[in-house]
Design a protein around this motif. Structure first.
Motif, PDB file in Angstrom:
ATOM      1  N   THR A  16       0.856  -1.190   0.000  1.00  0.00           N
ATOM      2  CA  THR A  16       0.000   0.000   0.000  1.00  0.00           C
ATOM      3  C   THR A  16       0.888   1.235   0.000  1.00  0.00           C
ATOM      4  OG1 THR A  16      -1.756  -1.139   1.191  1.00  0.00           O
ATOM      5  CG2 THR A  16      -1.744   1.266   1.327  1.00  0.00           C
ATOM      6  N   ASP A  17       0.523   2.210  -0.802  1.00  0.00           N
ATOM      7  CA  ASP A  17       1.243   3.484  -0.832  1.00  0.00           C
ATOM      8  C   ASP A  17       0.663   4.371   0.270  1.00  0.00           C
ATOM      9  OD1 ASP A  17       2.407   5.947  -1.324  1.00  0.00           O
ATOM     10  OD2 ASP A  17       2.166   5.826  -3.503  1.00  0.00           O
ATOM     11  N   TRP A  18       1.211   4.247   1.464  1.00  0.00           N
ATOM     12  CA  TRP A  18       0.701   4.971   2.627  1.00  0.00           C
ATOM     13  C   TRP A  18       0.894   6.471   2.466  1.00  0.00           C
ATOM     14  CZ3 TRP A  18      -2.669   2.335   5.075  1.00  0.00           C
ATOM     15  CH2 TRP A  18      -2.549   0.945   5.143  1.00  0.00           C
ATOM     16  N   HIS A  19       1.963   6.883   1.784  1.00  0.00           N
ATOM     17  CA  HIS A  19       2.166   8.321   1.568  1.00  0.00           C
ATOM     18  C   HIS A  19       1.033   8.883   0.711  1.00  0.00           C
ATOM     19  CE1 HIS A  19       3.987  12.211   1.061  1.00  0.00           C
ATOM     20  NE2 HIS A  19       3.755  12.102  -0.234  1.00  0.00           N
ATOM     21  N   ALA A  20       0.690   8.192  -0.362  1.00  0.00           N
ATOM     22  CA  ALA A  20      -0.395   8.662  -1.228  1.00  0.00           C
ATOM     23  C   ALA A  20      -1.715   8.699  -0.468  1.00  0.00           C
ATOM     24  CB  ALA A  20      -0.510   7.768  -2.467  1.00  0.00           C
ATOM     25  N   LEU A  21      -1.971   7.684   0.354  1.00  0.00           N
ATOM     26  CA  LEU A  21      -3.180   7.656   1.160  1.00  0.00           C
ATOM     27  C   LEU A  21      -3.207   8.845   2.110  1.00  0.00           C
ATOM     28  CD1 LEU A  21      -4.941   4.690   2.785  1.00  0.00           C
ATOM     29  CD2 LEU A  21      -4.304   6.616   4.214  1.00  0.00           C
ATOM     30  N   ALA A  22      -2.094   9.088   2.803  1.00  0.00           N
ATOM     31  CA  ALA A  22      -2.024  10.203   3.755  1.00  0.00           C
ATOM     32  C   ALA A  22      -2.234  11.529   3.039  1.00  0.00           C
ATOM     33  CB  ALA A  22      -0.683  10.193   4.485  1.00  0.00           C
ATOM     34  N   GLU A  23      -1.607  11.690   1.897  1.00  0.00           N
ATOM     35  CA  GLU A  23      -1.727  12.945   1.159  1.00  0.00           C
ATOM     36  C   GLU A  23      -3.172  13.172   0.695  1.00  0.00           C
ATOM     37  OE1 GLU A  23       0.473  15.586  -2.192  1.00  0.00           O
ATOM     38  OE2 GLU A  23       1.485  13.875  -1.305  1.00  0.00           O
ATOM     39  N   GLN A  24      -3.774  12.152   0.127  1.00  0.00           N
ATOM     40  CA  GLN A  24      -5.143  12.273  -0.371  1.00  0.00           C
ATOM     41  C   GLN A  24      -6.116  12.586   0.775  1.00  0.00           C
ATOM     42  OE1 GLN A  24      -7.055   8.659  -1.845  1.00  0.00           O
ATOM     43  NE2 GLN A  24      -7.872   9.828  -3.574  1.00  0.00           N
ATOM     44  N   ALA A  25      -6.006  11.854   1.866  1.00  0.00           N
ATOM     45  CA  ALA A  25      -6.917  12.043   3.000  1.00  0.00           C
ATOM     46  C   ALA A  25      -6.698  13.401   3.666  1.00  0.00           C
ATOM     47  CB  ALA A  25      -6.734  10.915   4.015  1.00  0.00           C
ATOM     48  N   ALA A  26      -5.442  13.802   3.837  1.00  0.00           N
ATOM     49  CA  ALA A  26      -5.147  15.091   4.476  1.00  0.00           C
ATOM     50  C   ALA A  26      -5.662  16.251   3.630  1.00  0.00           C
ATOM     51  CB  ALA A  26      -3.648  15.226   4.725  1.00  0.00           C
ATOM     52  N   ARG A  27      -5.418  16.197   2.326  1.00  0.00           N
ATOM     53  CA  ARG A  27      -5.899  17.265   1.438  1.00  0.00           C
ATOM     54  C   ARG A  27      -7.426  17.346   1.451  1.00  0.00           C
ATOM     55  NH1 ARG A  27      -2.241  19.637  -1.623  1.00  0.00           N
ATOM     56  NH2 ARG A  27      -0.181  18.717  -1.736  1.00  0.00           N
ATOM     57  N   PHE A  51       3.084   6.349  10.230  1.00  0.00           N
ATOM     58  CA  PHE A  51       2.400   5.068  10.390  1.00  0.00           C
ATOM     59  C   PHE A  51       3.377   4.174  11.157  1.00  0.00           C
ATOM     60  CE2 PHE A  51       0.737   6.992   6.521  1.00  0.00           C
ATOM     61  CZ  PHE A  51      -0.632   6.793   6.630  1.00  0.00           C
ATOM     62  N   THR A  52       3.050   3.833  12.393  1.00  0.00           N
ATOM     63  CA  THR A  52       3.995   3.102  13.234  1.00  0.00           C
ATOM     64  C   THR A  52       3.286   1.980  13.988  1.00  0.00           C
ATOM     65  OG1 THR A  52       5.817   3.396  14.789  1.00  0.00           O
ATOM     66  CG2 THR A  52       3.815   4.676  15.221  1.00  0.00           C
ATOM     67  N   ASP A  53       3.949   1.466  15.000  1.00  0.00           N
ATOM     68  CA  ASP A  53       3.385   0.344  15.751  1.00  0.00           C
ATOM     69  C   ASP A  53       2.715   0.815  17.050  1.00  0.00           C
ATOM     70  OD1 ASP A  53       5.457   0.772  17.626  1.00  0.00           O
ATOM     71  OD2 ASP A  53       6.726  -0.745  16.690  1.00  0.00           O
ATOM     72  N   HIS A 121      -9.890   2.602   6.890  1.00  0.00           N
ATOM     73  CA  HIS A 121      -9.874   3.058   8.283  1.00  0.00           C
ATOM     74  C   HIS A 121      -8.724   4.045   8.509  1.00  0.00           C
ATOM     75  CE1 HIS A 121     -11.051   3.131  12.391  1.00  0.00           C
ATOM     76  NE2 HIS A 121      -9.976   2.510  12.841  1.00  0.00           N
ATOM     77  N   ALA A 122      -7.566   3.762   7.945  1.00  0.00           N
ATOM     78  CA  ALA A 122      -6.430   4.680   8.085  1.00  0.00           C
ATOM     79  C   ALA A 122      -6.750   6.033   7.441  1.00  0.00           C
ATOM     80  CB  ALA A 122      -5.174   4.070   7.471  1.00  0.00           C
ATOM     81  N   ALA A 123      -7.419   6.021   6.290  1.00  0.00           N
ATOM     82  CA  ALA A 123      -7.816   7.281   5.645  1.00  0.00           C
ATOM     83  C   ALA A 123      -8.735   8.070   6.571  1.00  0.00           C
ATOM     84  CB  ALA A 123      -8.495   7.006   4.312  1.00  0.00           C
ATOM     85  N   HIS A 124      -9.683   7.378   7.212  1.00  0.00           N
ATOM     86  CA  HIS A 124     -10.576   8.045   8.160  1.00  0.00           C
ATOM     87  C   HIS A 124      -9.784   8.655   9.309  1.00  0.00           C
ATOM     88  CE1 HIS A 124     -13.858   7.689  11.467  1.00  0.00           C
ATOM     89  NE2 HIS A 124     -13.759   8.919  11.029  1.00  0.00           N
ATOM     90  N   LEU A 125      -8.829   7.910   9.830  1.00  0.00           N
ATOM     91  CA  LEU A 125      -8.046   8.408  10.960  1.00  0.00           C
ATOM     92  C   LEU A 125      -7.166   9.596  10.567  1.00  0.00           C
ATOM     93  CD1 LEU A 125      -7.127   5.020  12.637  1.00  0.00           C
ATOM     94  CD2 LEU A 125      -8.901   6.659  13.325  1.00  0.00           C
ATOM     95  N   VAL A 126      -6.649   9.593   9.348  1.00  0.00           N
ATOM     96  CA  VAL A 126      -5.872  10.748   8.877  1.00  0.00           C
ATOM     97  C   VAL A 126      -6.786  11.966   8.765  1.00  0.00           C
ATOM     98  CG1 VAL A 126      -4.563  11.727   6.941  1.00  0.00           C
ATOM     99  CG2 VAL A 126      -4.060   9.400   7.752  1.00  0.00           C
ATOM    100  N   VAL A 127      -7.959  11.793   8.169  1.00  0.00           N
ATOM    101  CA  VAL A 127      -8.917  12.900   8.073  1.00  0.00           C
ATOM    102  C   VAL A 127      -9.246  13.424   9.471  1.00  0.00           C
ATOM    103  CG1 VAL A 127     -11.333  13.469   7.532  1.00  0.00           C
ATOM    104  CG2 VAL A 127      -9.925  12.256   5.848  1.00  0.00           C
ATOM    105  N   HIS A 128      -9.572  12.518  10.365  1.00  0.00           N
ATOM    106  CA  HIS A 128      -9.914  12.882  11.746  1.00  0.00           C
ATOM    107  C   HIS A 128      -8.762  13.650  12.402  1.00  0.00           C
ATOM    108  CE1 HIS A 128     -12.025  12.203  15.608  1.00  0.00           C
ATOM    109  NE2 HIS A 128     -10.815  12.053  16.118  1.00  0.00           N
ATOM    110  N   GLY A 129      -7.555  13.126  12.255  1.00  0.00           N
ATOM    111  CA  GLY A 129      -6.390  13.771  12.855  1.00  0.00           C
ATOM    112  C   GLY A 129      -6.110  15.142  12.276  1.00  0.00           C
ATOM    113  N   VAL A 130      -6.229  15.285  10.962  1.00  0.00           N
ATOM    114  CA  VAL A 130      -5.993  16.589  10.324  1.00  0.00           C
ATOM    115  C   VAL A 130      -7.009  17.602  10.841  1.00  0.00           C
ATOM    116  CG1 VAL A 130      -6.103  17.852   8.128  1.00  0.00           C
ATOM    117  CG2 VAL A 130      -4.802  15.720   8.287  1.00  0.00           C
ATOM    118  N   LEU A 131      -8.247  17.190  10.993  1.00  0.00           N
ATOM    119  CA  LEU A 131      -9.245  18.119  11.531  1.00  0.00           C
ATOM    120  C   LEU A 131      -8.865  18.572  12.932  1.00  0.00           C
ATOM    121  CD1 LEU A 131     -12.536  16.544  10.132  1.00  0.00           C
ATOM    122  CD2 LEU A 131     -11.384  18.649   9.359  1.00  0.00           C
TER     123      LEU A 131
END
Length: 172
Positions: A16-27, A51-53, A121-131
């Motif tokens: 999974t391209d986590w950077h692309a996911l983070a960028e898309q969700a954050a934007r 993205f860590t443990d 779920h990670a996309a949701h959490l990135v959106v939530h965190g950015v807010l």
């Protein structure tokens, strides 16, 4: 302009391209917020996503929130909420909006319980965190929680992720 920096450790699937996911969700989160103009601003506003443990998130949670257990996402805003609006008028420069840290084990367990892909779920959490980085707070009252939930739904819909708050009917 929003700049997303990200890092993922070995527990997060390398397919999974986590950077692309983070960028898309954050934007998407920024665009749906009252600070959407930051996307086209001359100001370089950076968001860091890690993205860590679970153990790293647990250590941070214990150190900064006095809660000695992992959680799904931690948000560390670097700008006070009352200083965000003036940033919309900035004609340049750079600022760190804040850091997000997601715990793989917690995310994976929650995604499995919801029967959704960990990426959704990670996309949701990135959106939530950015807010949260943008000053939104679901713990300050029902009205604020509902407003934040609506923004999350809008941001996730914009990137093709189903409403995480939708109640599905159980067939009997």
């Amino acid at each position: 302009m929003i700049v997303i920096e990200s890092d993922s450790d070995g527990e997060w699937d390398s397919r999974t391209d986590w950077h692309a996911l983070a960028e898309q969700a954050a934007r998407a989160a920024v665009e749906c917020s009252r600070y959407g103009a930051l996307l086209d601003s001359a100001l370089g506003a950076e968001i860091s996503v890690k993205f860590t443990d679970d153990s790293e998130v647990q250590a941070l949670n214990a150190a900064y929130r006095s809660v000695d257990k992992p959680t799904n996402v931690l948000s560390f805003p670097m700008v006070e909420p009352e200083l965000l609006a003036p940033l919309l008028e900035a004609d340049g420069g750079e600022i760190l909006l804040g850091d997000l840290i997601l715990a793989h084990g917690v995310c994976a367990r929650e995604a499995a319980a919801k029967q959704i892909a960990i990426e959704a779920h990670a996309a949701h959490l990135v959106v939530h965190g950015v807010l949260h980085l943008l000053g939104y707070d679901h713990e300050s009252g029902d009205e604020d929680a509902e407003a934040m939930e609506v923004l999350e739904q809008q941001a996730l819909a914009a990137i093709g992720v189903s409403d995480p708050y939708a109640v599905t009917e159980v067939q009997t």
